[in-house]
Design a protein around this motif. Structure first.
Motif, PDB file in Angstrom:
ATOM      1  N   SER A  65       6.765   6.647   4.733  1.00  0.00           N
ATOM      2  CA  SER A  65       6.019   6.645   3.475  1.00  0.00           C
ATOM      3  C   SER A  65       6.268   5.352   2.711  1.00  0.00           C
ATOM      4  CB  SER A  65       6.415   7.852   2.608  1.00  0.00           C
ATOM      5  OG  SER A  65       7.775   7.782   2.230  1.00  0.00           O
ATOM      6  N   TYR A  66       5.414   5.101   1.752  1.00  0.00           N
ATOM      7  CA  TYR A  66       5.496   3.907   0.921  1.00  0.00           C
ATOM      8  C   TYR A  66       5.902   4.299  -0.503  1.00  0.00           C
ATOM      9  CZ  TYR A  66       2.655   1.846   4.663  1.00  0.00           C
ATOM     10  OH  TYR A  66       2.189   1.412   5.872  1.00  0.00           O
ATOM     11  N   GLY A  67       6.423   3.319  -1.238  1.00  0.00           N
ATOM     12  CA  GLY A  67       6.720   3.513  -2.649  1.00  0.00           C
ATOM     13  C   GLY A  67       5.902   2.541  -3.477  1.00  0.00           C
ATOM     14  N   VAL A  68       6.004   2.644  -4.801  1.00  0.00           N
ATOM     15  CA  VAL A  68       5.267   1.722  -5.690  1.00  0.00           C
ATOM     16  C   VAL A  68       6.206   0.951  -6.605  1.00  0.00           C
ATOM     17  CG1 VAL A  68       3.172   3.120  -5.663  1.00  0.00           C
ATOM     18  CG2 VAL A  68       4.905   3.520  -7.441  1.00  0.00           C
ATOM     19  N   LYS A  69       7.512   1.140  -6.424  1.00  0.00           N
ATOM     20  CA  LYS A  69       8.457   0.469  -7.319  1.00  0.00           C
ATOM     21  C   LYS A  69       8.551  -1.028  -7.052  1.00  0.00           C
ATOM     22  CE  LYS A  69      10.901   2.247  -9.926  1.00  0.00           C
ATOM     23  NZ  LYS A  69      10.701   2.490 -11.367  1.00  0.00           N
ATOM     24  N   SER A  70       8.129  -1.460  -5.859  1.00  0.00           N
ATOM     25  CA  SER A  70       8.145  -2.886  -5.545  1.00  0.00           C
ATOM     26  C   SER A  70       6.731  -3.344  -5.216  1.00  0.00           C
ATOM     27  CB  SER A  70       9.075  -3.188  -4.369  1.00  0.00           C
ATOM     28  OG  SER A  70       8.502  -2.767  -3.151  1.00  0.00           O
ATOM     29  N   LEU A  71       6.430  -4.594  -5.536  1.00  0.00           N
ATOM     30  CA  LEU A  71       5.106  -5.149  -5.267  1.00  0.00           C
ATOM     31  C   LEU A  71       4.830  -5.188  -3.774  1.00  0.00           C
ATOM     32  CD1 LEU A  71       2.542  -6.472  -6.323  1.00  0.00           C
ATOM     33  CD2 LEU A  71       3.732  -8.664  -6.370  1.00  0.00           C
ATOM     34  N   TYR A  72       5.854  -5.459  -2.987  1.00  0.00           N
ATOM     35  CA  TYR A  72       5.685  -5.548  -1.536  1.00  0.00           C
ATOM     36  C   TYR A  72       5.219  -4.220  -0.953  1.00  0.00           C
ATOM     37  CZ  TYR A  72       6.872  -6.054   3.413  1.00  0.00           C
ATOM     38  OH  TYR A  72       6.820  -6.065   4.780  1.00  0.00           O
ATOM     39  N   ARG A  73       5.861  -3.130  -1.360  1.00  0.00           N
ATOM     40  CA  ARG A  73       5.476  -1.811  -0.851  1.00  0.00           C
ATOM     41  C   ARG A  73       4.077  -1.431  -1.333  1.00  0.00           C
ATOM     42  NH1 ARG A  73       8.674   1.781   1.604  1.00  0.00           N
ATOM     43  NH2 ARG A  73      10.837   1.225   2.017  1.00  0.00           N
ATOM     44  N   ALA A  74       3.753  -1.757  -2.590  1.00  0.00           N
ATOM     45  CA  ALA A  74       2.421  -1.474  -3.114  1.00  0.00           C
ATOM     46  C   ALA A  74       1.363  -2.256  -2.343  1.00  0.00           C
ATOM     47  CB  ALA A  74       2.363  -1.821  -4.601  1.00  0.00           C
ATOM     48  N   PHE A  75       1.686  -3.488  -1.983  1.00  0.00           N
ATOM     49  CA  PHE A  75       0.768  -4.336  -1.224  1.00  0.00           C
ATOM     50  C   PHE A  75       0.486  -3.723   0.149  1.00  0.00           C
ATOM     51  CE2 PHE A  75       0.368  -7.770   1.977  1.00  0.00           C
ATOM     52  CZ  PHE A  75      -0.864  -8.281   1.584  1.00  0.00           C
ATOM     53  N   ASN A  76       1.519  -3.264   0.834  1.00  0.00           N
ATOM     54  CA  ASN A  76       1.340  -2.652   2.146  1.00  0.00           C
ATOM     55  C   ASN A  76       0.524  -1.365   2.065  1.00  0.00           C
ATOM     56  OD1 ASN A  76       2.699  -4.549   3.732  1.00  0.00           O
ATOM     57  ND2 ASN A  76       4.688  -3.637   3.305  1.00  0.00           N
ATOM     58  N   PHE A  77       0.767  -0.599   1.008  1.00  0.00           N
ATOM     59  CA  PHE A  77       0.014   0.633   0.834  1.00  0.00           C
ATOM     60  C   PHE A  77      -1.457   0.329   0.566  1.00  0.00           C
ATOM     61  CE2 PHE A  77      -1.412   4.323  -1.681  1.00  0.00           C
ATOM     62  CZ  PHE A  77      -1.143   5.323  -0.763  1.00  0.00           C
ATOM     63  N   ARG A  78      -1.711  -0.722  -0.209  1.00  0.00           N
ATOM     64  CA  ARG A  78      -3.094  -1.117  -0.485  1.00  0.00           C
ATOM     65  C   ARG A  78      -3.817  -1.464   0.817  1.00  0.00           C
ATOM     66  NH1 ARG A  78      -5.490  -5.194  -5.027  1.00  0.00           N
ATOM     67  NH2 ARG A  78      -7.372  -5.863  -3.933  1.00  0.00           N
ATOM     68  N   LYS A  79      -3.141  -2.174   1.721  1.00  0.00           N
ATOM     69  CA  LYS A  79      -3.751  -2.533   2.999  1.00  0.00           C
ATOM     70  C   LYS A  79      -4.107  -1.283   3.797  1.00  0.00           C
ATOM     71  CE  LYS A  79      -0.571  -5.279   4.631  1.00  0.00           C
ATOM     72  NZ  LYS A  79       0.098  -6.206   5.586  1.00  0.00           N
ATOM     73  N   TYR A 103      -1.313   1.726  -9.885  1.00  0.00           N
ATOM     74  CA  TYR A 103      -2.371   2.639  -9.456  1.00  0.00           C
ATOM     75  C   TYR A 103      -3.679   1.888  -9.200  1.00  0.00           C
ATOM     76  CZ  TYR A 103      -4.235   2.321 -14.209  1.00  0.00           C
ATOM     77  OH  TYR A 103      -4.772   1.865 -15.384  1.00  0.00           O
ATOM     78  N   GLY A 104      -4.008   0.933 -10.069  1.00  0.00           N
ATOM     79  CA  GLY A 104      -5.239   0.172  -9.906  1.00  0.00           C
ATOM     80  C   GLY A 104      -5.155  -0.854  -8.796  1.00  0.00           C
ATOM     81  N   TYR A 105      -3.971  -1.431  -8.613  1.00  0.00           N
ATOM     82  CA  TYR A 105      -3.790  -2.426  -7.562  1.00  0.00           C
ATOM     83  C   TYR A 105      -3.897  -1.778  -6.180  1.00  0.00           C
ATOM     84  CZ  TYR A 105      -1.530  -5.872  -4.560  1.00  0.00           C
ATOM     85  OH  TYR A 105      -1.266  -6.741  -3.540  1.00  0.00           O
ATOM     86  N   ILE A 106      -3.246  -0.633  -6.015  1.00  0.00           N
ATOM     87  CA  ILE A 106      -3.269   0.072  -4.737  1.00  0.00           C
ATOM     88  C   ILE A 106      -4.695   0.472  -4.369  1.00  0.00           C
ATOM     89  CG2 ILE A 106      -2.643   2.267  -3.649  1.00  0.00           C
ATOM     90  CD1 ILE A 106       0.086   1.989  -5.047  1.00  0.00           C
ATOM     91  N   ALA A 107      -5.464   0.916  -5.353  1.00  0.00           N
ATOM     92  CA  ALA A 107      -6.828   1.375  -5.102  1.00  0.00           C
ATOM     93  C   ALA A 107      -7.834   0.234  -5.011  1.00  0.00           C
ATOM     94  CB  ALA A 107      -7.251   2.357  -6.198  1.00  0.00           C
ATOM     95  N   GLY A 108      -7.362  -1.004  -5.187  1.00  0.00           N
ATOM     96  CA  GLY A 108      -8.251  -2.155  -5.065  1.00  0.00           C
ATOM     97  C   GLY A 108      -9.007  -2.498  -6.323  1.00  0.00           C
TER      98      GLY A 108
END
Length: 396
Positions: free
Chosen positions: A120-134, A44-49
């Protein structure tokens, strides 16, 4: 020397390695397809920066070197032969005396919802979380830039699934957007967050105290909460509902469910509807008392017989049990079946605010709950970092 193979470098896998490493008659091989451990509870914190990548990922090679009898192999496990006691990694194989399956689960992009996985994106993998953050940072940038095509346009962010992950992501993003009002002014109000779930309430399965205070906090942050909302279809521009008007969106994250890892498909054992393994009271694969399965890849039941939520806490408790059970089997001593329950829950709700409940009796909210949650998370993170530092020194 007894050889134990742990498949999966998530919360359960790492806790199992830690427990097993205290026994001098055991050598451990940890296998994961990624070279890092992903702290998914911090997504949650990584996605939101709010967090950087070094705060949500740690190197498994250096971490393993921090122990005396632990080896890490980066590889994808293709199958396990419980009869021959061998783990297969493509054409390579590794023999074991005991094995622990701890490879977790992945986001279940329900196939009956057309277009969900593609849009849509997921958060179970770091890669998907990274793309969502972008994508999230791109929305902020558009409003900061104040171009003609973005200054008067609402940008909707949809989060499908109001469980723990969905709620925490929604709250943190809403908090970040609120803070950005100092930078981009009233345009920050044009970024809308929608939290959508088919259930009657957010955080289903938690206590009234957690639900009530979480709902109140989300409303104060401006999160639009849609419950009893059944998503029927998702395309590039709209989320469609069974009994409501379509919702236009900029991007979407889905946290509405999990399903077992693909490795479960080749494991010959009884499974539930989500392809999670069904294990016995000792967390053994049926018929093999030297093969344990823990964490999200199994249907885990607590002391009361109810299914435990797929959390890091549940994975770690099952890992601790498996490590001790293996040592008891080696020593020929008796041990009881797995008997665990959730000790408590903390929900991060944006900024320095959280809601928590411990042993169903201690209830906290606000900054106190945030402090307690942060202390628990920081303790885990520091433990990993200290082990990595030791491993790095051992390597050189």
């Amino acid at each position: 020397m007894n050889r134990v193979v742990v498949i999966g470098g998530g919360y359960g896998g790492l806790r199992a390695v830690e427990g097993l490493s205290t026994y001098e008659d055991i050598e451990i091989t940890l296998i994961d397809q990624n070279p890092y451990h992903y702290l998914q509870t911090q997504a949650y914190g990584y996605i939101a920066g709010e967090f950087d990548v070094n705060e949500v990922a740690v190197d498994l090679y250096n971490w393993s070197l921090g122990f005396k009898r632990v080896k890490f192999i980066q590889a994808t496990v293709s199958s396990v032969d419980f009869v021959k006691q061998e783990v297969f990694m493509g054409e390579e194989q590794l023999s074991y005396d005991y094995v622990i399956l701890a490879y977790g689960a992945k986001t279940n992009f329900f196939s009956f919802i057309e277009g969900l996985r593609e849009n849509s994106y997921g958060v179970k993998s770091l890669y998907r979380a990274f793309n969502f953050r972008k994508e999230f940072e791109n929305v902020i940038y558009k409003k900061l830039q104040n171009t003609d095509d973005s200054s008067s346009q609402e940008l909707n962010i949809v989060i499908g699934g109001a469980g723990l992950s969905g709620v925490e992501v929604a709250a943190e993003m809403a908090h970040v957007i609120k803070n950005y009002s100092k930078t981009i002014g009233s345009r920050a109000k044009e970024i809308k967050i929608y939290l959508v779930d088919a259930s009657e309430t957010i955080l289903p399965g938690t206590s009234d105290y957690i639900i009530k205070n979480t709902f109140k906090r989300l409303e104060s942050l401006g999160v639009n909460i849609l419950t009893n909302a059944f998503i029927s279809k998702v395309d590039k521009s709209f989320v469609y509902f069974k009994d409501a008007e379509p919702l236009e969106y900029s991007f979407m994250i889905f946290t509405g469910g999990i399903k077992a890892s693909p490795l479960n498909e080749v494991i010959e054992s009884e499974k539930n509807k989500m392809d999670q393994l069904l294990v016995d009271k000792n967390l053994n694969i049926s018929g093999f008392d030297n093969a344990f399965a823990i964490g999200d890849c199994i249907e885990m039941k607590g002391a009361d017989g109810n299914i435990l939520a797929p959390t890091a806490q549940s994975a770690e408790r099952s890992a601790e049990y498996a490590a001790k059970a293996i040592k008891n089997r080696i020593d020929g001593t008796q041990y009881k079946g797995f008997n665990s329950s959730t000790m408590g829950i903390f929900v991060a709700l944006g900024g320095k605010y959280a809601v928590g409940e411990v042993f169903k009796y201690i209830k906290v909210r606000g900054y106190i709950a945030y402090t307690l949650k942060t202390a628990i998370t920081y303790g885990y993170y520091i433990g990993l970092r200290l082990r990595i530092n030791t491993g790095f020194k051992n390597r050189i």
